[in-house]
Structures are given as structure tokens and as C-alpha cells.
Design a protein around this motif. Sequence first.
Motif: not given
Length: 800
Positions: A457-479
Motif C-alpha cells: 500500500t506504499g505511495t511508491f507503487r501504482e497499478t494501471w490497466s492499459l488498453r489503447w483504443r483507436p478513438e483515443l487518437s481523436v482525443k489526442v487530436a482534441e487535446a
Amino acid sequence: MEGPLPRLPGGGRVTGPLLLGVRHHGPGSARAVRAALEAAEPPAVLVEGPPEGDALLPLAAAEGMRPPVALLVHAANDPGRSAFWPFAAFSPEWVAIRWALARGVPVRFVDLPAAHLLAADEAPTADEAPTADEAPAADEAAGAEGDDGGSHGRAAARIDPLRALAHAAGHDDPERWWEDVVEHRGGAGDPLAPFAALGEAMSALREAHGDGGRPRDAAREAHMRLSLRAARREYGDAVAVVCGAWHVPALARTVPVGTDRALLKGLPRVRTEAGWVPWTHRRLARSSGYGAGVTSPGWYGHLFAAPDRPVERWMTRVAGLLREEGRPVSPAEVIEAVRLADALAAVRGRPLAGLGETTDAVRAVMCDGSDLPLRLVADRLVVGDVLGEVPEDAPAVPLQRDLARLQRRLRLRPEAAERTLELDLRRDNDAGRSRLLHRLRLLGVDWGEPVAGRVGTGTFRETWSLRWRPELSVKVAEAGVWGTTAEEAASARAAASARAATSLHQVAGLVEQCLLGGLADALPVVVSALADRAALDSDVGRLADALPALARSLRYGDVRATDTTALARAATGLAERVCVGLPPACTGLGAEAAAAMRARIDAVHTAVGLLPGEGGTTGRWWTVLRGLAARDTVPGEIRGRAFRLLLDGGHLAGDEAARAMELALSPAAPPAEAAGWIEGFAGGASGGGLLLLHDERLLALVDGWLTSVPPDAFTAVLPLLRRTFAAYEAGVRRSLGERVGRGPAALGGVPGALPPDGFGTSTDADRADAVLPVLHLLLGTDRTAAPTGAGHHGHAEASG
């Protein structure tokens, strides 16, 4: 139409335009297009798609371009208004483009420009664009002509050509019929004959159904005819057109030039930008909501890529997948599955075993009749998570290029399959990954989702669930409107969001995001906005909601080397205001309001424990809890919770807790108030079951009160009690039931009675010390740290 009348393909040499009507994303159509182009060798190739992509077509043959990919066109001033044109390796359009580029033959797109589509009032969003009905300019550019898009949106009356043709042939399954007549068709015979037959069939359908419920097709087909005229003037009559089969009769029809131009006159348009983006097989599947999709992109990709023996090769892939998942599959089972699939195809009158036959064979032979492993095959192979690639030099917004650079530097490759990423923030690379993922989340690009860590439970650890979806390319363009780099864009977005936030809780969340993302430039702006809002907000509930996020943020200063001095001052000031305003705010609350306030008290209690130092804020908080516990006007649920927090914090002796429970559960207390006190003190989420299990006196008090509640009042408090005790773990409930079943003597309710099983009359220091050698061995601590006879106190010192 100028020049000779275009004719449908037939035998012999083509004297007019070569009109190749296809079903998009079909391997059989793709092979047929390649064979037709090889036979006809046209001087130019025209492909159904947005002309904005013409300049990007050479990249289709570039090194590093690997389908599935999609042509993304978006409004230059509003990237959220966008549309996709996906292509797979087995898409006929992709095959035609690659054929033309390999031979130096001119190739261009001829559909209605996306500038008109995106300017329309009903222009789709990025998520809707791939759907055939919502994006008619994109629906067949890379989708299925005759797709089942009619099941979506406003196209209820839209004809499905594939279904209509299958029905006319006497088949009730259009997908199976299409596989039999096209996808499984061999390469023998006239390569132009299938297109002639399909063109005649579409002509008959259009004569019977008109535009088939596609009102915007008139403008699209007018633009195609004008583009075809221009190409014929430039390259001659033998140009090839690869388009959805539904459009072939319209392109073969003679229509005056003025009529076509009139259809296009006055159409609104916007300035657009285009680029290639990676796509996935999963997004090509119809189940993803893509109305022009196919049911089994992984299977279609296999059929297109397999040089021979597609069924045998498919069964081998299935066996390999099942073995990877720990299911034993022998070579003999692979052979038997192939034989069964071929036998099923013969019985069902099919030219080749299709997906249905192979699936049935896999279920019977490799899965022992179970559908559970079959779901794995369907997900991983029939659909699949293949993610395409785009060359690094492909046109992209600056933010997209910065993201690609960071992905390479941090070795964080986008993947279509979901995966878990464990980060240790003490490592520079993992810390960089964490900052990038947090910055992207702040920009609305949810590539990663934080999840509970599996260990520690230390603050030096993080766990992520990653999955790239094609529509994220649009989100990047918007950002990209916020900046050219991920850090710059996230900082600008955080500062703007802080100024526009409508609640203190939102600003506090932004503070946490800035710290997690390492946005040192944005943090002072957000903290200043927080201080301004906190000074003007007098609602204790909102102040209490904002405090936990600030306190959590303070934990990241050490690991992320961020200066949190200003934040610590703001959080301490907020905690002081909560301590002052909480007691009056807890008076006279109803049941729902009391439950909400109890949750806030838990959150504030945790937050106060995270504040730096042991100064006056912590001591004042314990004073507030004592005041709440003793205040009769405070709901029982809150008073019980305050007593429990005091007990857990060591600010309440065991006898004092028992005395408080006796008063709370006395006959003078209303049953509803008493039940609320029990919920607050011994609620399941707070480990109350174990507390009752190990303190027989408290359990006896609860048991005695329950048996004394009048029947009419018991019915009223039963739901609350049920919620309290049902939250205990099964083992705790069972132990409590066994102990209560032994009667009052077992609960310590009778003076002089024997203690319950497992408990002594007093602490046995010698027996407690006997376990210390084993604990020292497990913990690797110094055995001399715990003196003999220290009992539990010595244990605490040794293990601390």
C-alpha cells in the motif's frame, strides 16, 4: 456522362470503366479485386473514400505501415468532429491501393469530401463516425456493403442488400451465404465475372427499392460520377473504380453533368485535416457498434493471409491458443477437428468448412463440448486484438508526435489487448510512465485506468490497466488545442479547469492530478484557485469532500520530489474549518443525511491522519470526535462511529467503550437510534465483526439489546441491522452465531461465568512471549529487542 457509356465488367477486354463492386472488409472480394486488376491492368485506380486522403495514399506502401489502420479526417478547428475510414489487410480498397502503389499506377479517392460530411448538422462524433448509418460518407468507405447497419439509428427502413440477395437465393443466413459464394470462392475462371454478376444483382435491387433508404447517397454518387469523368479525360476509359457494390448501377448510369453538379451545389463545408491512425480488429467487428463491420475480422484476416489449407492452419492456431491457456490439446485432436469440420461442411452442402463448422468442431473435439474455452477462441482469434501501426513520419498533430516520442522513450508501447502495468515510482522510467498516464487522463485520453495494487500500500507503487483504443487518437487530436507537448497541454488544461470549476471538490481533485502528473507549473494556479474557493465556501459538507484529495496529494511529495508546502498550508486550514463546523452540521440529520455525513467523517479521519506533523489539527480532531460521541442531538449512527474511531485510535479504553454501548443500548434509547449506533460502531466495512468476536462483553451487550427490542420496534430496525451484520465476512458471521448459540454464559453476560472458548481470565505474558522467537525468525528482527516477560508490549516493540 462524357465519353463512351460505362459498362459493367464482362468477358473479354474492358472497353469502359472497370467497375469493381465489393463488400468491404471481405477477403474474397479483396482477392477478386487483386485478380481483376492483374487481368485488366487499368491506367488508374479510383477508390471509394474521402479525397482529403489523396495526399496520404503513398504512406500506404511506406515501411512501418501495418493494417488495420484508419484514415482520420477531422475539422481543423474542432477535432472532435471527425470520421474514420478503417482499412484491414483484407479490405478490397486496401488491396487496390497497394496494387496501384506497387506498380506506379495513379490512385485517388473519389467519394464525397469529408468536409461536407463534417459540416452537416448531423455530423457524427468520433465515436459515432464508424457507424454506417450515422456517417454515410464513411459507412462504406471501409465497411461492409450490404452491412447490417440497418439495425442502427434512423435506418430502420434501409435495405440490406446482402440480406436481400441471400433471401432471393433461398438462404436465411446472409453471412453464411456470402461466405459460400464469395469468400470461399476459388480463383479459377474469369476474374471479371463475379463483378458482372454482382453488378446485375445490385441493379435489380435498386430498380425494386430505389435508393434503399440512403437519402445522402445521391450526393455521394454524383461526386463519384464527376470524379470518374475527370479521371477518364486524364487517363482514358479503362480506369478502375473500387466501390461498394451498391453504387455500381449509379456509376454505370448516364446522368447529365449539370444534374450532378446541381446536387453538390451549396453543400456546407469546413476546413479539414487528415492523417493515418492505428486501428484494431476489435473495432472492425460489428459487435463494437461499427455498422459497416464484419462479425469475425480475425477469421477473415486468416482466410486472406493463409496461402493454403486454411482450415488446417486455423485449427493449429486454436490448439496453440488453448495450450497457452493450460488446456491440453494433442495433434490427434487437431486432425480430428479438421476432419469433423470438413464432414460438417459436406453434410451442410458448403464448398468449404466455414467459421460455423470450425467452431462446432473445436467445441466438440478440443473443448469437450464446453462453451467456456470457446469464448476465449472467439475473443482472441475470431475477433482478435490485432493493432495496426503507422509510420513515424505520418502527418500528426504536434501533441501526437510528442506522445509517440514519450512512448518510445518510456518503452510504453500501445497495445489493443488489455494488460496490467505495475509501477515502482522510485525508478525513473516508472515515474515517467506514471506522469505520462496521469497527464493523459487529465487531457481526457484514458489510455490507462488506475486499479488497486495487488501487493503493498506504499505511495511508491501504482497499478494501471492499459488498453489503447483507436478513438483515443481523436482525443489526442482534441487535446492538441491545449499545447504541443503532453506536459504543456496538461498544465494548460488543469489551469483552465481550475478557473472554470464550479465546486471546491473539483479543484481539490485537480490539485491531486497536478501532483500525480508532475505539473509543477500548473500547481500554483490550481492551489490559488483552491484557496479562493475555500475562503468563500462555508458548507461543511463541501469542505469535508475536498479535504481527502488534498491530504492524499501530500503523500506524493516525497516520492515525486514535489514541493507541497503551499498545499500543506491549504489542507491544514481546510481541516481546521472542518473541525469547527462539523459538530453543528451533524445535529438533527435524517437517516440518509446521517449516512452521508458518516462517510464524510471516515474520509476526514483518514485525511487528518495524512496531514504532516502531529500539531494541533490532529488533537483538535480527537476533541471533535469526543464531542460528537457525547452529543445527544447527533444521530446514533454518527455517535457510534465517533466512539469506534476513538477506540481504534487508542483514545478510549475498553471499559469505556462497553460503558458507552450500555448507555446507547439502554431501554431509554429509541430502538432506531440504538440500531443506528450499532451500525456506526460495528459496521461491517470497518471490521466491527472481528471487534465483537474478540470482545465478549460488547457482543453480550449487543445480544442482550437485540433480545429486549419489542416485537413492533424490531420490525422497524431489522433492515438496518440486516445491513450491519450482512456485511461481515462469512467466517465471522459463523463464529458469532456459534458463540451466541452457547447462551449468555459464553458471552460473559453472567457474573463469575467461565470465559468463552479461546479466551483466558487475564493476559498470560509467558505464553505471549513464547511466540516471539518464531516472529523474529519470520520478520528477520533482532531477538534481543524483546525482553522476556514483555508480553504483548514487548512484541509490539520488537516488530515495530
